[in-house]
Design an enzyme around this catalytic site. Structure first.
Site, PDB file in Angstrom:
ATOM      1  N   VAL A   1       7.518   2.337   3.994  1.00  0.00           N
ATOM      2  CA  VAL A   1       8.439   1.615   3.141  1.00  0.00           C
ATOM      3  C   VAL A   1       7.813   1.989   1.654  1.00  0.00           C
ATOM      4  CG1 VAL A   1       9.572  -0.251   2.424  1.00  0.00           C
ATOM      5  CG2 VAL A   1       9.472   0.269   4.688  1.00  0.00           C
ATOM      6  N   CYS A   2       6.734   1.618   1.414  1.00  0.00           N
ATOM      7  CA  CYS A   2       6.088   1.736   0.097  1.00  0.00           C
ATOM      8  C   CYS A   2       6.258   3.059  -0.486  1.00  0.00           C
ATOM      9  CB  CYS A   2       4.618   1.268   0.200  1.00  0.00           C
ATOM     10  SG  CYS A   2       4.309  -0.484   0.918  1.00  0.00           S
ATOM     11  N   ASP A   3       5.993   4.131   0.394  1.00  0.00           N
ATOM     12  CA  ASP A   3       6.075   5.480  -0.010  1.00  0.00           C
ATOM     13  C   ASP A   3       7.531   5.836  -0.385  1.00  0.00           C
ATOM     14  OD1 ASP A   3       4.795   8.415   1.069  1.00  0.00           O
ATOM     15  OD2 ASP A   3       7.133   8.243   0.905  1.00  0.00           O
TER      16      ASP A   3
ATOM     17  N   SER B   1       0.695  -1.254  -0.055  1.00  0.00           N
ATOM     18  CA  SER B   1      -0.011  -0.123  -0.123  1.00  0.00           C
ATOM     19  C   SER B   1       0.778   1.342  -0.031  1.00  0.00           C
ATOM     20  CB  SER B   1      -1.067  -0.121   1.227  1.00  0.00           C
ATOM     21  OG  SER B   1      -1.664   1.279   1.378  1.00  0.00           O
TER      22      SER B   1
END
Length: 172
Positions: free
Chosen positions: A64-66, A59
């Protein structure tokens, strides 16, 4: 029934089940159906003739995804027009568009696996327990052959950005 893989991935140390095959370098990249927006679907054919760096995140609204998506957006300028950087998540297309606008991400194409989890099942990254896609990286050449794969064993860890970028640069 789709193949299930256990003992290969965790979320904060807790085991999770991945649905689908483990792709390897040299495999033909499976086709997929992903949503670019609520009504528009795209497939592998939409990126024909380009090198595809496919960054898979659970997501965009997590740390971390950001960071992963921002990093590949920054690298895009150095990779040229023959590379499509695709970020795949199970976020709704509305959420992806909002996140990109807020983050100033404009070179990465965000694609949603929310509707059918088709991509997750085809690429072996669907997390059975969460209906999210496991963090992973795939580099696919102009002929849709997988040239680089990284399946992370712990969802909260960062991928090897340099290795993925190097693998992409070798193909352009």
């Amino acid at each position: 029934m789709a193949q299930e893989r256990t003992g290969v991935a965790t979320l904060k140390g807790n085991p999770i089940t991945l649905v689908g095959p483990e792709l390897k370098v040299g495999d033909q990249a499976p086709d997929f159906q992903l949503n670019k927006d609520l009504m528009t679907q795209v497939s592998l054919k939409d990126y024909e003739g380009k090198v595809k760096l496919i960054s898979v995140v659970p997501s965009l609204d997590t740390g971390v995804c950001d960071q992963q998506t921002r990093r590949f957006n920054e690298e895009a300028a150095n990779l040229g027009d023959n590379v499509a950087i695709l970020t795949v998540s199970a976020d709704l297309p509305f959420a992806q568009a909002r996140w990109c606008g807020a983050a100033g991400v404009d070179k990465v194409v965000t694609l949603s696996d929310y509707k059918t989890n088709d991509f997750g099942k085809a690429y072996g990254v669907l997390i059975k327990e969460l209906a999210l896609d496991m963090r992973s990286i795939f580099v696919v050449d102009q002929n849709n052959v997988v040239q680089y794969v990284e399946y992370l064993s712990e969802m909260t860890e960062h991928p090897n950005y340099e290795a993925a970028i190097d693998a992409t640069k070798k193909l352009v």
